[in-house]
Design an enzyme around this catalytic site. Structure first.
Site, mmCIF file in Angstrom:
data_model
loop_
_atom_site.group_PDB
_atom_site.id
_atom_site.type_symbol
_atom_site.label_atom_id
_atom_site.label_comp_id
_atom_site.label_asym_id
_atom_site.label_seq_id
_atom_site.Cartn_x
_atom_site.Cartn_y
_atom_site.Cartn_z
ATOM 1 N N GLY A 168 0.816 -1.212 0.000
ATOM 2 C CA GLY A 168 0.000 0.000 0.000
ATOM 3 C C GLY A 168 0.847 1.258 0.000
ATOM 4 C CG ASP A 169 3.324 2.554 3.314
ATOM 5 O OD1 ASP A 169 2.508 3.481 3.430
ATOM 6 O OD2 ASP A 169 3.722 1.870 4.265
ATOM 7 C CB SER A 170 5.327 0.238 -2.688
ATOM 8 O OG SER A 170 6.285 -0.130 -1.710
#
Length: 405
Positions: A168-170
């Protein structure tokens, strides 16, 4: 000489963890000068994540490559003043604090805009800067759940699982970098020197929305047909045959034989012409209804071959397939080597001597190989004197006094 399309762009990164730093990494990969602001003494918390030796993790070194590190205390008036001085000399500001935090520190968009009316402000948060949930904290694990991904991960008879990386962060970082470049492009295309309105220069990236954006037709299928997608383990609902299959040497391979023409060749390869001839299996809908039967037939064939044997046969027939790689496999792979996708650097790993470590290359490729990484994630505050003296003209005594505060 390497081509770097973002040469001349300067980015001030106030990010922590993975999302905003990933955006900064992408911009830095393609030539931007990225100045990463970290807390004095502690720095970005990522420095200690998966830390197996030394004082800086390989995760930090990877996510924060091609950047400079300076230390400033954003809670202090002096630190904020330096940030504003840097903003006047930057094209982009990246941040991933909880909405309202920059404003609390006196560094909200209006203040930043007053310092630099051309600044692109890219903000990443759990749920975005507006809406009833904007003030909630949001990590990738939560965003992956709220965005619809977690419900589809894992086996149907077990609780949902997570991927082995902070996907999700990436994904949010990729969107943030894309949004930033869009804003820079818009700025360059303006017909005159009139400043673009602030609202068009604030890029608002929400973690949950970036996950939703890659969920394909999850929502439309529900609204159009009442379909509720379920967890299917190694399968993807509605697509067959496509799965991981065990080989005789104890490892598995991935085979994607779900194209109509590919399926016909595939069944001949595994000695099942009867399945190729079955009218029920001539389209993907029918194959999905029979995915258990197909997977059983494919497993019976792969179980009689080693991984190398099975892949050789399948590749000769033009069937999409591949090994399930470990890190060791990736490092040894000739395709990654040919495209410079593992690049070597000498780094401190906590041993008596530095160690040569391979880091993943820059994507996408421009030319025939990955662009060279200029430097891996820097030591904490490594460039404080260089940036503050070279960019702001501060004297050594001024910098020392700032650090002492």
């Amino acid at each position: 000489m390497s081509i770097r399309p973002l040469d001349g762009v300067r980015v001030l990164e106030l990010g922590n963890y993975i999302a905003a730093p990933t955006a900064g990494r992408i911009l830095g990969d393609f030539g931007a000068e990225v100045i990463k602001v970290e807390r004095p003494k502690a720095g970005d918390e990522l420095r200690n994540w998966r830390l197996y030796g030394g004082d800086t993790s390989m995760l930090y070194r990877t996510v924060n490559r091609n950047k400079k590190s300076i230390t400033l205390d954003l809670r202090s008036e002096a630190g904020r003043a330096v940030v504003l001085d840097l903003v006047r000399r930057c094209d982009v500001l990246l941040e991933n604090f909880r909405p309202g935090m920059l404003e609390k520190w006196g560094l909200g968009p209006e203040v930043l805009n007053a310092a630099n009316p051309d600044l692109v402000i890219t903000r990443i948060s759990g749920y975005g800067q507006t809406g009833p949930h904007a003030s909630r904290p949001g990590f990738a694990a939560v965003a992956e759940a709220v965005g619809g991904l977690r419900e589809l991960m894992g086996e149907p008879d077990r609780p949902p699982v997570r991927t082995g990386v902070s996907i999700g962060d990436s994904i949010a970082g990729v969107y943030a970098a894309f949004g930033t470049v869009m804003a820079l492009f818009q700025r360059e295309r303006r017909p005159d020197e009139t400043s673009i309105p602030l609202r068009e220069r604030v890029i608002d990236v929400a973690l949950n929305e970036t996950i939703l954006s890659v969920m394909e037709s999850l929502v439309p299928d529900y609204l159009a047909y009442g379909i509720k997608r379920e967890r299917t383990g190694g399968l993807v609902e509605g697509i067959a045959p496509s799965n991981a299959y065990p080989c005789s040497d104890g490892v598995s391979i991935i085979i994607g034989g779900n194209g109509d023409a590919i399926f016909q060749r595939y069944m001949q390869v595994i000695d099942r012409p009867d399945l190729a001839a079955d009218p029920e299996l001539h389209d993907n809908a029918g194959r999905w209804r029979n995915h258990d039967r197909l997977d059983a037939a494919i497993t019976e064939w792969t179980s009689r071959h080693t991984r190398a044997e099975a892949l050789k046969i399948l590749e000769a027939a033009g069937i999409p397939c591949g090994p399930i790689y470990t890190a060791a496999d990736i490092v040894a792979d000739e395709q990654y080597k040919a495209r410079n996708m593992i690049q070597q650097f000498s780094v401190d790993v906590g041993a008596a001597e530095p160690k040569t470590v391979g880091f993943p290359g820059i994507v996408p490729v421009i030319g025939e190989q990955s662009l060279p990484i200029r430097n891996v994630g820097p030591d904490l505050g490594e460039h404080t004197h260089e940036v503050l003296s070279g960019l702001l003209g501060m004297s050594d005594s001024e910098i020392d006094a700032l650090e002492a505060k």
